[in-house]
Design an enzyme around this catalytic site. Structure first.
Site, PDB file in Angstrom:
ATOM      1  N   GLU A 160      32.866  44.884  41.021  1.00 31.13           N
ATOM      2  CA  GLU A 160      32.951  44.252  42.340  1.00 31.13           C
ATOM      3  C   GLU A 160      33.094  45.338  43.406  1.00 31.13           C
ATOM      4  OE1 GLU A 160      36.040  41.299  41.696  1.00 31.13           O
ATOM      5  OE2 GLU A 160      34.870  40.356  40.098  1.00 31.13           O
TER       6      GLU A 160
ATOM      7  N   GLU B 121      37.617  36.289  47.565  1.00 36.06           N
ATOM      8  CA  GLU B 121      36.340  36.512  46.880  1.00 36.06           C
ATOM      9  C   GLU B 121      35.360  36.843  48.000  1.00 36.06           C
ATOM     10  OE1 GLU B 121      35.702  36.556  43.665  1.00 36.06           O
ATOM     11  OE2 GLU B 121      37.412  35.531  42.760  1.00 36.06           O
TER      12      GLU B 121
ATOM     13  N   ARG C 175      32.982  44.817  33.858  1.00 36.12           N
ATOM     14  CA  ARG C 175      34.060  44.101  34.568  1.00 36.12           C
ATOM     15  C   ARG C 175      35.466  44.526  34.115  1.00 36.12           C
ATOM     16  NH1 ARG C 175      35.204  38.424  36.375  1.00 36.12           N
ATOM     17  NH2 ARG C 175      36.972  37.573  35.234  1.00 36.12           N
TER      18      ARG C 175
ATOM     19  N   HIS D  31      38.574  40.505  45.424  1.00 38.97           N
ATOM     20  CA  HIS D  31      37.525  40.286  44.427  1.00 38.97           C
ATOM     21  C   HIS D  31      36.218  39.939  45.128  1.00 38.97           C
ATOM     22  CE1 HIS D  31      39.957  40.068  40.654  1.00 38.97           C
ATOM     23  NE2 HIS D  31      40.922  39.953  41.549  1.00 38.97           N
TER      24      HIS D  31
ATOM     25  N   HIS E 152      38.442  44.326  39.052  1.00 39.32           N
ATOM     26  CA  HIS E 152      37.193  44.075  38.329  1.00 39.32           C
ATOM     27  C   HIS E 152      36.187  45.146  38.727  1.00 39.32           C
ATOM     28  CE1 HIS E 152      38.281  39.604  37.563  1.00 39.32           C
ATOM     29  NE2 HIS E 152      38.564  40.360  36.511  1.00 39.32           N
TER      30      HIS E 152
HETATM   31 ZN    ZN Z   1      36.940  39.664  40.294  1.00 37.60          ZN
END
Ligand code: ZN
Length: 324
Positions: free
Chosen positions: A65, A261, A118, A186, A62
């Protein structure tokens, strides 16, 4: 490369080349595939000898990020130059395949045109981009992904329709027999996610993976007190399908598969200040070392040294037998 700034794609790729030149016996350049616009998905392999089991890190899928390539670069640097014994052992005991930016076209776009982009950069009429973490061939276009091209979670015209996911998945498949641990990076939310995203059912080795993950997140929190929550995608965050970790887990049967994350929990989100790169890198590295440690306690990630371990057991039993 420093840990107080975010770097552009060319800088990261040039830094990888520099590392390979600096550590030629240990580091080599690897190509995980190609982007829609024809860029190489460049990574680094760190290996102290052939025949080791693999830890695979996929990062930056992504584009916005930014903390994920930054932390991944920190991990690469630690594996090559840390003086910490446990880090050195982790570098020696496994073959590390690491890709800081798996969506290079999107990453460039976030630096040049739109910071919060993204998806990848493939055009569909007036709209652009597929969410590369909804495009993997596992429950494709299920809950949590969209068939609308303007959506930020557009799953693409078909599973593996995108150059990035198609080529990278082929590359991962070619290594599948030896991958013991797969990490997808992420942000944000401070979560450690495990498969699957379409159900809260405790599938596969859910309980082992949870135990290892929770302890790893305990280790992560020691240094700066950063809290992380561990759970499968569906229970910890939201329903999502077509993600890399679900495909890697189900199609390739990789024993341990996690999605980080990273920081934070909403204060800055994707615009995380650069002064958080270093602490994020440090605590994430702490957690990966603990993950390896805990995995081994539950008899994962031992295959590389399995023969060695059983010979030791036999020797120990033999000594006992002779002595008593
Ligand atoms: Zn992500």
């Amino acid at each position: 490369m420093t840990w107080d700034a975010y770097y552009e794609l060319d800088d990261i790729y040039a830094w990888i080349d520099d590392l390979v030149a600096t550590y030629p016996t240990v580091a080599s350049t690897i190509e995980g595939g190609t982007s829609h616009e024809g860029r190489t998905i460049k990574g680094i392999k760190i290996s102290h000898g052939s025949g080791k089991k693999i830890i695979f890190i996929e990062s930056g899928i992504h584009a916005r990020e930014w903390i994920t390539p930054a932390v991944t670069n920190y991990i690469i640097n630690e594996l090559l130059s840390s003086t910490d014994e446990e880090t050195q052992a982790a570098a020696r005991d496994f073959d590390w395949y690491i890709f800081p930016v798996t969506n290079p076209d999107g990453y460039i776009w976030t630096h040049t045109e739109f910071r919060l982009w993204r998806k990848n950069r493939r055009p569909f009429g007036d709209e652009v981009g597929v969410d590369l973490n909804r495009n993997w061939n596992n429950n494709w276009l299920g809950v949590g992904s969209s068939n609308v091209t303007s959506s930020n979670t557009y799953a693409g015209p078909g599973p593996f329709s995108e150059a990035e996911t198609r080529t990278l998945s082929e590359y991962i498949s070619s290594l599948a027999d030896d991958i013991e641990l797969y990490l997808s990076m992420h942000s944000s939310g401070q979560l450690l996610l495990l498969p699957f995203g379409n159900t809260t059912e405790p599938l596969a080795n859910y309980y082992d993976a949870m135990k290892i993950g929770r302890r790893a997140m305990g280790a992560l929190s020691v240094r700066y007190g950063t809290p992380y929550t561990t759970g499968n995608i569906a229970e910890a965050i939201y329903l999502a399908t077509g993600t890399s970790i679900d495909w890697v887990k189900e199609a390739l049967k990789i024993p341990l598969v996690y999605c980080y994350e990273l920081r934070d929990r909403g204060t800055y989100g994707h615009l995380l200040p650069a002064d958080q790169i270093l602490p994020s890198g440090e605590e994430t590295m702490d957690s990966i070392l603990e993950m390896i440690h805990q995995a081994r306690r539950l008899d994962y990630m031992n295959s590389g040294s399995g023969l060695h371990a059983s010979l030791l057991t036999i020797a120990f039993v033999f000594v006992n037998y002779v002595m008593f």
